[in-house]
Design an enzyme around this catalytic site. Structure first.
Site, PDB file in Angstrom:
ATOM      1  N   CYS A  43       0.828  -1.215   0.000  1.00 51.95           N
ATOM      2  CA  CYS A  43       0.000   0.000   0.000  1.00 51.95           C
ATOM      3  C   CYS A  43       0.861   1.263   0.000  1.00 51.95           C
ATOM      4  CB  CYS A  43      -0.917  -0.020   1.228  1.00 51.95           C
ATOM      5  SG  CYS A  43      -1.773   1.525   1.493  1.00 51.95           S
ATOM      6  N   CYS A  48      -1.556   1.658  -3.064  1.00 54.12           N
ATOM      7  CA  CYS A  48      -2.556   2.728  -2.894  1.00 54.12           C
ATOM      8  C   CYS A  48      -1.974   4.140  -2.883  1.00 54.12           C
ATOM      9  CB  CYS A  48      -3.315   2.551  -1.586  1.00 54.12           C
ATOM     10  SG  CYS A  48      -3.402   0.892  -0.938  1.00 54.12           S
ATOM     11  N   LYS A  51       0.031   5.308  -6.006  1.00 53.61           N
ATOM     12  CA  LYS A  51      -0.961   5.297  -7.099  1.00 53.61           C
ATOM     13  C   LYS A  51      -1.872   6.513  -7.023  1.00 53.61           C
ATOM     14  CE  LYS A  51      -4.772   3.798  -6.339  1.00 53.61           C
ATOM     15  NZ  LYS A  51      -5.620   2.648  -6.138  1.00 53.61           N
ATOM     16  N   TYR A 179      -9.296  -3.446 -11.515  1.00 52.74           N
ATOM     17  CA  TYR A 179      -9.236  -2.057 -11.062  1.00 52.74           C
ATOM     18  C   TYR A 179      -7.856  -1.444 -11.232  1.00 52.74           C
ATOM     19  CZ  TYR A 179      -7.034  -2.684  -6.398  1.00 52.74           C
ATOM     20  OH  TYR A 179      -6.159  -2.920  -5.371  1.00 52.74           O
ATOM     21  N   GLU A 183      -7.073   1.890 -13.414  1.00 53.10           N
ATOM     22  CA  GLU A 183      -6.462   3.068 -12.774  1.00 53.10           C
ATOM     23  C   GLU A 183      -5.219   3.518 -13.539  1.00 53.10           C
ATOM     24  OE1 GLU A 183      -8.003   2.411  -8.194  1.00 53.10           O
ATOM     25  OE2 GLU A 183      -6.020   1.691  -8.704  1.00 53.10           O
ATOM     26  N   HIS A 437     -27.641  20.635  -0.765  1.00 55.00           N
ATOM     27  CA  HIS A 437     -27.729  21.197  -2.108  1.00 55.00           C
ATOM     28  C   HIS A 437     -26.799  22.402  -2.265  1.00 55.00           C
ATOM     29  CE1 HIS A 437     -29.704  22.155  -5.874  1.00 55.00           C
ATOM     30  NE2 HIS A 437     -29.751  23.420  -5.491  1.00 55.00           N
ATOM     31  N   GLU A 442     -26.551  14.479  -3.213  1.00 56.05           N
ATOM     32  CA  GLU A 442     -27.955  14.647  -2.822  1.00 56.05           C
ATOM     33  C   GLU A 442     -28.876  13.711  -3.613  1.00 56.05           C
ATOM     34  OE1 GLU A 442     -29.942  18.443  -3.798  1.00 56.05           O
ATOM     35  OE2 GLU A 442     -28.216  18.915  -5.043  1.00 56.05           O
TER      36      GLU A 442
END
Ligand SMILES: Cc1cc2nc3c(=O)[nH]c(=O)nc-3n(C[C@H](O)[C@H](O)[C@H](O)COP(=O)(O)OP(=O)(O)OC[C@H]3O[C@@H](n4cnc5c(N)ncnc54)[C@H](O)[C@@H]3O)c2cc1C
Length: 464
Positions: A43, A48, A51, A179, A183, A437, A442
Site C-alpha cells: 500500500c 494505494c 498510485k 481495477y 487506474e 444542495h 444529494e
C-alpha cells in the site's frame, strides 16, 4: 527462561503485519517482524498511496481543460514526469520512515530480510544461520502481480515497475481490465500517453455492477483510451526501442511499454507452509477461519495472503481483530460485509454492497433506483460526461443492498454511504434524509422512482 524467543513473530511488514505487530507489542507481547523489501508494504511503497498521488498528478490535465469554461486561460501547460515521480518517491520514503519508527516506538524487533517457516514454531531468516522461535506466527506476506504466461512475458512490466519508470512512455498497452489496469490506464491517458487496454472478457471490471462497468468503459473511450474487450494476446516481442503485441486474432499493436494488470497472487510460495500442514487454496491463498487462524493452531494469517478481500483497510481490520483475539482476551471474528471500495479511474468509481446482478441472484425481489445526470460543474466546463448513482434495494425489507457511483468524488461519497448500509439503512430512511444542495451526493436521498419494475415471476405476486 522463556520457552520461545518471541510471543509473536510476523512475516511481512505491510498494512496487516505492521498493525498486528504494533498492537500485540503494545498489549505486552514480545514481538519480532521480518520484511524482505521495504517496511510499509504494498500500500505504502507500490500500491494505494503512490498510485493515488499519480492519479492526482494525472487529473490536472482534464482540470486545465475544464478550467477554460470558467474563464481561465491555461497557455503553455506542460507536464514533467521525472518531477512527479521524484516527488512521489520522496513521499513514499517519508512514509517508509513513519512505519519504521512506529514499530521502533512500539518495541518491535525488526529483521530486514526474508523469513520462511522451518516448523510450526520456528522461522529461518535468510540473512543469518540461525532460527528464531515464537509461540504464535502471523503470516502477513501479501500478494504479487501475476504475469500472464505468454511468449515474451519477460518484456512485461507490472504496477511495481510503473512507479519506477524514468521516462513517460509515448504509448502503452495494458493487458487486463481489473481495477489496477483501469487506474493505470486513466493515469497514463491523463498524462497524454496513447493507451490501449486489452481484455479477453466481455466487459471491464469483472464482478462490479454492470452499469458501472458499461459506464466507465464508455467514459474512458470518450477520454481517448483504446479499450478492446474480447481480445486475447498471443505474444509480446521486442521491436526497435519498443514492443509489438500480437493478438490471437492476427493483428498487432506497437507500444513503448506493455504492462500486465492480470490480477495478483498470494505470497505463499516457498514459505514452507505446506510441509508443516498449513492448508492452501487452489490459487495459493492461505486458508483461514473467521479468526484468521490457519489449519495449524498457532499459525495465523491476515491481508492479501488470505485472498479474502485484497484491500488495505481489510488487512488492517483483520490484523486488529487478530491482536484483540490473541493478546487482549477478546475473541473478535472479522465481518467482511459492506466493504466500500473505489476505482480511482477517470471518472472515478465508488461502490459498496451487492451489484444488481448479485442481488438478483440472492434476493427474491429487487428494486433499482438510478440517476444519470451531467454534474453542475460540467454544465460550465463543457465536459460531456454523465454521473451515475444507483441504489439496489431489497423490495421485501426495503433495506439498501448496494450503492454504486460513477463520477467525481464517488469514493468520498461512498465511504459515508457505507456507514448507512452497514447499519442496515432502508430506502424509506434515505428518503427521509434532507438533501445537501447543490451536491452530486444529494441524488442518493432524492431518487423517488424505481428505474424499472422487477420482471414478473410466474406464479408470484412480483408485479403487484
Ligand atoms: C497498484 C496497487 C494499488 C492499490 N490500490 C489500493 C487502494 O486504492 N485501496 C486499497 O484499499 N488497496 C489498494 N491496493 C491493495 C493493497 O495495497 C493491499 O491490499 C494491502 O497492501 C495488503 O496488505 P498486506 O499487509 O496483506 O500485504 P502487503 O502490504 O503486500 O505486505 C506484505 C509484505 O510482506 C513482505 N514479505 C512477503 N514475503 C515475505 C517473507 N517471506 N519474508 C519477509 N517479508 C515478506 C512483502 O515484501 C511486503 O512488504 C492496491 C494494490 C496495488 C498493487
Amino acid at each position: 527462561m522463556a520457552e520461545y524467543d518471541y510471543d509473536l513473530f510476523v512475516i511481512g511488514a505491510g498494512s496487516g503485519g505492521v498493525r498486528a505487530a504494533r498492537l500485540a507489542s503494545e498489549l505486552g507481547a514480545r514481538v519480532g517482524i521480518a520484511e524482505e523489501y521495504r517496511i510499509g508494504g504494498t500500500c505504502v511503497i507500490r500500491g494505494c498511496v503512490p498510485k493515488k498521488l499519480l492519479v492526482y498528478g494525472s487529473q490536472y490535465g482534464s482540470d486545465f481543460a475544464d478550467a477554460r469554461g470558467f474563464g481561465w486561460t491555461c497557455q503553455d501547460v506542460r507536464f514533467d514526469w521525472p518531477t512527479l515521480i521524484h516527488n512521489v518517491k520522496r513521499e513514499v520514503d517519508r512514509l517508509n520512515g513513519v512505519y519504521t519508527r512506529t514499530l521502533e516506538r512500539a518495541g518491535v524487533d525488526r529483521f530486514l530480510t526474508r523469513a520462511v517457516l522451518q516448523s510450526p514454531h520456528e522461522v529461518k531468516l535468510a540473512d543469518r544461520d540461525a532460527t528464531l522461535s515464537a509461540k504464535t506466527i502471523l503470516v502477513a506476506s501479501g500478494s504479487h502481480p501475476m504475469i500472464p504466461d505468454l511468449p515474451g512475458k519477460e518484456h512485461l512490466i507490472s504496477s511495481n515497475e510503473c512507479f519506477e519508470l524514468e521516462q513517460l512512455p509515448g504509448s502503452m498497452v495494458i493487458i487486463g481490465a481489473g481495477y489496477i489496469g483501469m487506474e493505470f490506464a486513466s493515469i497514463f491517458a491523463g498524462l497524454g500517453v496513447a493507451v490501449t487496454v486489452l481484455y479477453r472478457g466481455d466487459q471491464i471490471l469483472r464482478d462490479f455492477d454492470m452499469d458501472l462497468r458499461d459506464g466507465l468503459a464508455e467514459a474512458m473511450r470518450n477520454r481517448g483510451v483504446d479499450l478492446r474487450v474480447e481480445t486475447d494476446v498471443a505474444s509480446v516481442e521486442r521491436e526497435g526501442h519498443g514492443y509489438r503485441v500480437r493478438l490471437k486474432r492476427g493483428d498487432s499493436i506497437a507500444a513503448d511499454r506493455v504492462m500486465a494488470a492480470a490480477g495478483r497472487r498470494p505470497n505463499t510460495m516457498g514459505l514452507g507452509l505446506e510441509k508443516i500442514g498449513v492448508a492452501l487454496g487452489w490459487d495459493g491463498r492461505l486458508v483461514v477461519d473467521e479468526f484468521s487462524k490457519s489449519a495449524v493452531d498457532n499459525i495465523y494469517a491476515v491481508g492479501d495472503v488470505t485472498h479474502r478481500m485484497n484491500l488495505t483497510p481489510v488487512a488492517i481490520h483483520e490484523a486488529t481483530a487478530f491482536a484483540e483475539t490473541l493478546f487482549n482476551d477478546t475473541p473478535t471474528p472479522v465481518d467482511h460485509s459492506f466493504i466500500p471500495t473505489a476505482v480511482f479511474s477517470q471518472p472515478e468509481i465508488g461502490t459498496v454492497g451487492l451489484s444488481e446482478e448479485k442481488a438478483r441472484e440472492m434476493y427474491r425481489r429487487v428494486d433499482i433506483y438510478k440517476a444519470q445526470f451531467r454534474p453542475l460543474r460540467a454544465m460550465v466546463s463543457g465536459r460531456d460526461e454523465k454521473m451515475l448513482m444507483k441504489l439496489v434495494v431489497d423490495m421485501e425489507s426495503d433495506k439498501v443492498l448496494g450503492c454504486h457511483i460513477l463520477g467525481g468524488d464517488a469514493a468520498e461519497i461512498v465511504q459515508m454511504a457505507a456507514v448507512a448500509l452497514k447499519l442496515g439503512v432502508t430506502k424509506a430512511q434515505l428518503d427521509k434524509t434532507m438533501a445537501l444542495h447543490p451536491s452530486a451526493a444529494e441524488e442518493l436521498v432524492t431518487m423517488r422512482h424505481k428505474w424499472e419494475a422487477p420482471a414478473p415471476v410466474a406464479g408470484s405476486d412480483a408485479a403487484a
